[in-house]
Design a protein around this motif. Structure first.
Motif: not given
Ligand SMILES: NC(=O)c1ccc[n+]([C@@H]2O[C@H](COP(=O)([O-])OP(=O)(O)OC[C@H]3O[C@@H](n4cnc5c(N)ncnc54)[C@H](OP(=O)(O)O)[C@@H]3O)[C@@H](O)[C@H]2O)c1
Length: 318
Positions: A15-17, A114-116, A156-158
């Motif tokens: 949730g902080s991401g 799940p994270s997708e 969710a696509n891009c």
């Molecule tokens: N379709 C698209 O265009 C697109 C684009 C970007 C991402 N995505 C997808 O969206 C999803 C989320 O991605 P995101 O980029 O939002 O993630 P993110 O910001 O990189 O990370 C989310 C959170 O996960 C926690 N985390 C990071 N490293 C960790 C570790 N080693 N162990 C436990 N927790 C950890 C952190 O929170 P804490 O520090 O608070 O634990 C971080 O803030 C993924 O499935 C990604 O593939 C899709």
């Protein structure tokens, strides 16, 4: 139905991401009791994360500090919620097995997402580096199903702002824009706030239990060339287009180290081949059909936001 009775208790991992922050805010906006499971704040934590957790608390979010392998702690907090949404980053996809095991023990979870939030991995196949990543997401799906956990998988696509930042580089001074392939392939985009709001709705919707849900808004299926032209119209500028041919991208997928090889294969599939622009069948679930009243942000409107106050680029997904 009593409005309060339709409200859930939702916990968000990650949730902080980047995506997670949108998700937490959407859950609050839609009136659900919201929890975040996050790694503890330490002296090394970023000021951004500390500020964000304070902001969450001021919005009424319960922030639970814990590691993904703290089983008892996770089971205890899961027993206080109904819905689990994971927006953990790609490297932590396999670690979601800890969440799945805790959900099984807790025994009360009505839905797990799940994270997708990207491509539909059971429908498409890609060049090897991206395929290897998606195999990890597929393994998590199969574990969810084997454990008999009620789920929804979101394609969710891009992400809109994420890819505007990547393709148009609005934060940088530049004269040129890189175009992958011919730039004509159509690509579905979804803006981050819509992804979050749709996801909270999907998680609470009986129609989406044990189903895949696609986010595909008719006005947001655009080619790179169309996106660049729109941006040129809004900025009053003309950018030089530098094309990267398909063969060059394929070579990059073979020669670049991880994670750049993954990025190259993702770009090849999405922007050169147009793999995400498939037909969604009548019996499949698509959000603009499920929630016709939701007024989604178009890419045209998103570019207007970029002109005034561009959303910050995310840290790379891979
Ligand atoms: N379709 C698209 O265009 C697109 C684009 C970007 C991402 N995505 C997808 O969206 C999803 C989320 O991605 P995101 O980029 O939002 O993630 P993110 O910001 O990189 O990370 C989310 C959170 O996960 C926690 N985390 C990071 N490293 C960790 C570790 N080693 N162990 C436990 N927790 C950890 C952190 O929170 P804490 O520090 O608070 O634990 C971080 O803030 C993924 O499935 C990604 O593939 C899709």
């Amino acid at each position: 139905m009593d409005k309060e009775a339709s409200k859930s208790k939702i916990i968000i991992f990650g949730g902080s991401g980047y995506l997670g922050t949108y998700m937490v805010k959407a859950s609050i906006k839609l009136g659900h009791q919201t929890f975040v499971y996050a790694r503890p704040i330490t002296p090394q934590s970023s000021p951004h994360k500390i500020r964000l957790h304070n902001e969450f608390r001021s919005l009424g979010v319960t922030v639970v500090e814990g590691e993904l392998d703290e089983h008892e702690k996770m089971v205890a907090i899961l027993r206080r919620v109904d819905i689990v949404i994971s927006s953990l980053p790609f490297p932590q996809v396999p670690d979601q097995i800890h969440i799945i095991e805790a959900i099984k023990v807790a025994g009360n979870i009505k839905r797990f997402l799940p994270s997708e939030f990207g491509v539909e991995e059971d429908r498409l196949s890609f060049l090897p580096p991206f395929e290897a990543c998606l195999d990890k997401k597929r393994k998590i799906r199969r574990a969810v199903e084997a454990y008999g956990i009620p789920y929804t998988y979101v394609s969710a696509n891009c992400f809109g702002a994420y890819f505007v930042n990547f393709l148009l580089r609005p934060h940088e001074e530049h004269e040129d824009i890189t175009v992958y392939g011919s730039g004509e392939a159509k690509v579905p985009f979804t803006c981050e706030e819509d992804i979050a709001e749709y996801t909270i709705q999907v998680a609470n919707d009986s129609r989406t239990c044990n189903r895949i849900v696609f986010y595909r808004m008719a006005k947001n299926v655009l080619s790179q060339i169309e996106l660049i032209s729109l941006w040129e119209k809004k900025t009053g500028r003309i950018f030089k287009r530098t094309h990267v041919p398909e063969e060059e991208l394929v070579k990059l997928t073979e020669n670049l180290p991880f994670p750049d090889n993954v990025r190259a294969s993702l770009i090849h599939s999405i922007f050169v081949k147009g793999d995400l622009n498939y037909d969604i069948g009548e019996n499949e679930l698509e959000t603009s059909r499920l929630y016709p009243d939701h007024k989604y942000t178009t890419m045209d409107q998103l570019l207007d936001i970029f002109l005034i106050d561009p959303p910050k680029p995310a840290v790379a997904a891979f």
